[in-house]
Design an enzyme around this catalytic site. Structure first.
Site, PDB file in Angstrom:
ATOM      1  N   SER A 186       0.803  -1.225   0.000  1.00  0.00           N
ATOM      2  CA  SER A 186       0.000   0.000   0.000  1.00  0.00           C
ATOM      3  C   SER A 186       0.834   1.272   0.000  1.00  0.00           C
ATOM      4  CB  SER A 186      -0.958   0.015   1.197  1.00  0.00           C
ATOM      5  OG  SER A 186      -0.234   0.276   2.378  1.00  0.00           O
ATOM      6  N   LYS A 216       1.156   4.299   7.114  1.00  0.00           N
ATOM      7  CA  LYS A 216       0.339   5.231   6.328  1.00  0.00           C
ATOM      8  C   LYS A 216       1.056   6.565   6.216  1.00  0.00           C
ATOM      9  CE  LYS A 216      -3.575   2.768   6.000  1.00  0.00           C
ATOM     10  NZ  LYS A 216      -4.153   2.351   4.725  1.00  0.00           N
TER      11      LYS A 216
END
Lengths: 143, 432
Positions: free
Chosen positions: A64, A101
């Site tokens: 990701s 993230k």
């Protein structure tokens, strides 16, 4: 003999990568005064670890963060004591898991973004609604 | 120094220790354990040596054997973990190094607790307590409590209070608490709760009408010395506010052994530090042998002189030993792992080593005896070659080698990754 562990294990691992570099080209007949300061090999600990008490190495699992150049299997150097800011790559605790993230702090709220369009953003009202485990400072990307 | 003395405050002592250390160290890397009952088991997965607050709330007693807990673990949501001494050793080293930044005088008392010399007005001391508490949480991810008082004994008591009474939020400065509240606390606690009073002496104290800590604090120190010992007298004096417990040079804890001392003259070279560490290595070896124990993890540490707060430095190194050992050569070499972190010219006022992950020597002794001489005779290489070709267990030294080292026989079914000391066991972060 015992393998060095604790903060020093990184040392032990990295000594393999240490590079013997002379600070100036050695020219015959020109002794350089700068060479007096030559102090051995580059020490990656010194350059990559700002604070040995709060620095950890973690391994990335998943794709990701590809857009940030962080790939599956890469190692990250994480400083737990750093204050996360807008734009920081953070390790956040989501559902009891350490998750990587990009942190975005805007006027309208806080967003945890993936760097891969396949993954949705996570929005929270403020940073205090998050548990930030640490801030990534370097990625040891496998090339 | 003959400067005009400003308002002098008596130095105070801060006692800092990590709450439920082993369980907290596990949680620092596995947030899923947060809020769940967690127990850490002793070597061989025998019994619960550390309980998280949730596990205590379930009524699980300290030392409860795992076989009794296992049947109910699922129903409770109880997580049991084997002792991960390498992780605990590294986390301990980080905590101690960090605490060293807040005081020029630090005594590592055990794997999870330290005494620090501190100075200042009451509000400054409280602020320092908060700062240390939040720094350890931020840097290392484990919770600590802080007790600050005029003596070690009172600092420990203040810490215990801070742990048990949420109103303190983890930091208790003894002298800032109203005297009536302090007396009420001491009156409510049995003498056995105080540091330095052995449980077996409780009855003898009770006979003298001394039941509570408050009663002990009011006892006549001389009478106590005559009837008990100097050690007990010191406890009484400390409760009365007179610091008299010196730095201890050797301590044996439940699962650790510590050697440390401060030097009359600071050590300023790695060569001298090497000698000191060698002495400790040999002392630790002798002490382990005496108790029939072997160690698997060693932490070496040093600290700067408290006369020069400018160059505060508390380096430490945690070493995993190849096999459990009491061998002086192996322990000494391991202690030398600290040397690369010793800076020439810095004045180190103390140093020490701590060995943990202790287990009985048992019948594995021959392995340790053979370990090193054979290394030098290249028998190790030969063994490796044979093992590579014919598989593990195909060749060994005497019967010890063939039987496998203690690590293969040690039961550690629930061992968490050694997150900070093994490249192939790093914490995983999910990128999803």
């Amino acid at each position: 003999m015992g393998v060095l562990v604790g903060p020093r294990v990184i040392d032990a691992g990295m000594s393999l990568l240490s590079v013997l570099i002379s600070p100036v080209p050695v020219a015959a007949g020109y002794p350089s005064p700068a060479q007096d300061y030559f102090d051995g090999r580059i020490d990656l600990n010194e350059h990559l670890i700002k604070d040995i008490t709060s620095t950890y190495v973690v391994r990335v699992s998943g794709d990701s963060m590809e857009g940030a150049g962080i790939s599956d299997g890469d190692e990250l150097i994480v400083n737990r004591a750093l204050e996360p800011k807008d734009g920081s790559v953070v390790i956040a605790v989501l559902d009891g898991e350490l998750t990587i993230k990009r942190l975005r702090v805007t006027g309208t709220g806080v967003v945890l973004q993936a760097e891969n369009p396949a993954y949705p953003d996570i929005r929270v009202p403020s940073v205090s609604d998050l548990v930030i485990w640490g801030v990534a400072t370097r990625c040891l990307h496998h090339v | 120094m003959s400067k005009p003395a400003p308002i002098r405050r008596m130095p105070q002592i801060a006692h800092v220790d990590v709450n439920c250390f082993y369980a907290s160290a596990e949680r620092a890397f596995d947030p899923a354990l947060e809020g769940r009952p967690v127990v850490v088991l002793s070597n061989n997965d025998g019994c619960a040596v550390t309980r998280s607050p949730e596990a205590k709330a379930l009524g699980i007693p300290l030392g409860e054997p795992w076989f009794k807990l296992a049947p109910r673990a699922k129903e409770w949501g109880l997580v049991a973990l084997s002792s991960n001494y390498e992780l605990y050793g590294d986390i301990s080293a980080r905590v101690m190094e960090l605490l060293g930044r807040y005081s020029a005088w630090l005594e590592v008392y055990s794997i999870d607790e330290a005494f620090l010399g501190v100075k200042g007005a009451p509000d400054e001391l409280l602020a320092l307590g908060w700062t240390m508490k939040s720094a350890v949480r931020r840097h290392v991810g484990v919770p600590v409590c802080v007790g600050i008082a005029g003596t070690k004994t009172l600092a420990k008591l203040a810490n215990k209070w801070a742990k048990n009474n949420p109103a303190f939020e983890g930091v208790c400065h003894w002298d800032s608490v109203p005297a009536a509240a302090r007396e009420a606390l001491m009156g409510s606690l049995s003498v056995v709760e105080i540091w330095g009073v052995a449980a077996r002496l409780t009855r003898r104290l009770n006979v003298l009408g001394i039941h509570s800590i408050l009663e002990l604090s009011r006892a006549d120190p001389v009478m106590i010395r005559d009837r008990f010992s100097v050690v007990m007298m010191r406890t009484v004096l400390e409760l009365q506010g007179t610091p008299c417990i010196p730095m201890e040079e050797e301590r044996i804890g439940r699962d650790q052994l510590i050697f440390s001392r401060s030097f009359a003259n600071p050590i300023t070279t790695a060569a001298a530090m090497r000698q000191v560490l060698s002495v400790y290595g040999q002392q630790a070896s002798a002490r382990l042998a005496k108790h029939g124990l072997q160690a698997k993890v060693l932490t070496a540490f040093a600290g700067t002189s408290h006369f020069n707060p400018k160059e505060t430095s508390y380096p430490s190194a945690c070493v995993r030993l190849p096999v459990p050992t009491a061998d002086p050569v192996v322990l000494t070499k391991a202690a030398h792992a600290l040397l690369p972190r010793i800076h020439e010219g810095v004045r180190y006022a103390r140093a020490g080593i701590m060995v943990t992950d202790l287990r009985p020597t048992g019948n594995q002794a021959p392995l340790a005896v053979f370990e090193n001489p054979h290394e030098e005779r290249h028998i190790g290489t030969l063994l490796e070659d044979v093992t590579r070709r014919y598989g593990r267990g195909s060749i060994g030294l005497g019967h010890a080698g063939i039987r496998g080292g203690p690590d293969w026989t040690m039961k550690r079914d629930m061992l968490s990754p050694r997150y900070t000391t093994h490249w192939d066991e790093l914490p995983l972060v999910k990128a999803a």
